[in-house]
Design an enzyme around this catalytic site. Structure first.
Site, PDB file in Angstrom:
ATOM      1  CG  ASP A  27      -1.979   0.970   1.265  1.00  0.00           C
ATOM      2  OD1 ASP A  27      -2.248   1.457  -0.097  1.00  0.00           O
ATOM      3  OD2 ASP A  27      -2.765   1.101   2.237  1.00  0.00           O
ATOM      4  CG  HIS A  44       0.464   2.065  -9.481  1.00  0.00           C
ATOM      5  ND1 HIS A  44       0.285   1.580  -8.012  1.00  0.00           N
ATOM      6  CD2 HIS A  44      -0.552   2.820  -9.833  1.00  0.00           C
ATOM      7  CE1 HIS A  44      -1.004   2.073  -7.771  1.00  0.00           C
ATOM      8  NE2 HIS A  44      -1.460   2.835  -8.941  1.00  0.00           N
ATOM      9  CG  LEU A 138       9.773 -17.612  -3.142  1.00  0.00           C
ATOM     10  CD1 LEU A 138       9.377 -17.289  -1.528  1.00  0.00           C
ATOM     11  CD2 LEU A 138      10.064 -15.842  -3.484  1.00  0.00           C
TER      12      LEU A 138
HETATM   13  C1  FPP Z   1      -1.415   0.217  -3.367  1.00  0.00           C
HETATM   14  O1  FPP Z   1      -0.994   1.504  -3.504  1.00  0.00           O
HETATM   15  C2  FPP Z   1      -0.924  -0.532  -4.858  1.00  0.00           C
HETATM   16  C3  FPP Z   1      -1.900  -1.208  -5.675  1.00  0.00           C
HETATM   17  C4  FPP Z   1      -3.341  -1.008  -5.437  1.00  0.00           C
HETATM   18  C5  FPP Z   1      -1.397  -1.661  -6.692  1.00  0.00           C
HETATM   19  C6  FPP Z   1       0.030  -2.486  -6.390  1.00  0.00           C
HETATM   20  C7  FPP Z   1       0.565  -3.107  -7.586  1.00  0.00           C
HETATM   21  C8  FPP Z   1       2.016  -3.137  -8.024  1.00  0.00           C
HETATM   22  C9  FPP Z   1       2.868  -2.875  -6.991  1.00  0.00           C
HETATM   23  C10 FPP Z   1       2.403  -3.347  -9.317  1.00  0.00           C
HETATM   24  C11 FPP Z   1       1.712  -4.378 -10.083  1.00  0.00           C
HETATM   25  C12 FPP Z   1       2.059  -5.834  -9.308  1.00  0.00           C
HETATM   26  C13 FPP Z   1       3.182  -7.034  -9.963  1.00  0.00           C
HETATM   27  C14 FPP Z   1       3.383  -8.243  -8.876  1.00  0.00           C
HETATM   28  C15 FPP Z   1       3.916  -6.705 -11.076  1.00  0.00           C
HETATM   29  P1  FPP Z   1      -2.295   2.852  -3.684  1.00  0.00           P
HETATM   30  O2  FPP Z   1      -2.409   2.987  -5.277  1.00  0.00           O
HETATM   31  O3  FPP Z   1      -3.490   2.282  -2.987  1.00  0.00           O
HETATM   32  O4  FPP Z   1      -1.667   3.972  -2.997  1.00  0.00           O
HETATM   33  P2  FPP Z   1      -2.540   5.014  -1.943  1.00  0.00           P
HETATM   34  O5  FPP Z   1      -3.259   4.250  -0.850  1.00  0.00           O
HETATM   35  O6  FPP Z   1      -1.339   5.890  -1.406  1.00  0.00           O
HETATM   36  O7  FPP Z   1      -3.105   5.721  -2.974  1.00  0.00           O
END
Ligand code: FPP
Length: 249
Positions: A27, A44, A138
């Protein structure tokens, strides 16, 4: 212990307990980007670098199983452009990292709803799983279009179908039956659930499986995740007294 030279200064304690299975709620990508005056996509993108770091760390520290919450069933509520971007990141991650992960003996499983994903992406998911199926290192589980409540509903339906078909008696249904019908069937339950960015909730992640997991929340946003954060979380986990409903002996 680490293969990351930038983190070589960190000296992990010898007596750290290593969880068999770590689940991670990644997050804070959006906030990380916002703090830098960047678009959310940049957060991201930086998040994918942190994914690479935690996969290496999990392997180096002897974690058996790592589950990453990459896209939740609720994330569809985000602007379509952002959803498309996260999907494209998964595609690009597979294109750029699959060979290396396979060579590192990582077995990849993707959990979550496949219906609702476009056919191309479903094909990629099948390819990743088939290609790494026989690896013995893993276990990397990517929760994509995943929601624990839907997972439990699907398991319930599958069990109900067996009962309706006369293959299973209601009295025979026990915890193992339910666990067997979840997406995580065959995997150990998570010992540690780690969430970044200071938020303290599970957000529909591995609800059944986390019944006795230790929950550790760290203030860093996901793109800032590194070995020092990892070791701090392991230290917190090590200091916890896991009793599984019993008493300390
Ligand atoms: C949360 O931060 C993150 C996500 C919803 C997306 C996570 C995706 C990745 C890290 C990349 C894709 C994954 C792989 C395995 C390649 P947020 O956007 O909710 O952050 P915020 O709460 O600060 O808005």
């Amino acid at each position: 212990m680490s293969t990351n030279p930038a983190a070589a200064s960190i000296e992990p304690e010898r007596d750290l307990k290593i969880p068999r299975h770590i689940g991670v709620i990644m997050d804070g990508n959006g906030r990380w980007a916002q703090q830098r005056g960047l678009g959310r996509s940049e957060g991201h993108r930086a998040g994918v670098e942190a994914v690479r770091r935690i996969v290496g760390l999990a392997r180096d520290y002897g974690v058996e199983c790592l589950t990453l919450f990459s896209f939740s069933a609720e994330n569809w509520r985000r602007p379509p452009d952002e959803v498309r971007f996260i999907f494209s990141l998964l595609r690009r991650f597979v294109a750029s990292d699959l060979d290396k992960l396979d060579q590192s003996n990582v077995r990849i499983r993707i959990i979550g709803e496949r219906d609702g994903l476009e056919r191309g992406l479903r094909g990629i998911i099948d390819e990743v799983e088939t290609r790494t199926r026989d690896n013995t290192g893993l276990d990397l589980i990517i929760a994509f279009n995943y929601g624990a409540k839907v997972e439990i509903v699907n398991a319930t339906r599958a069990i109900a179908r067996k009962v309706a078909a006369g293959e299973l008696a209601p009295e025979e249904i026990d915890e193992a039956t339910v666990a067997h019908h979840l997406d995580t069937s065959g995997l150990p339950d998570p010992d540690l659930i780690l969430r970044t960015s200071g938020e303290m909730r599970l957000s529909n992640f591995l609800l059944w499986q986390s019944a006795y997991a230790e929950l550790v929340f760290v203030p860093e946003n996901w793109p800032d995740f590194d070995e020092s954060v990892f070791v701090r979380a392991l230290r917190t986990y090590t200091e916890r007294d896991r009793r599984f409903g019993g008493i300390r002996t």
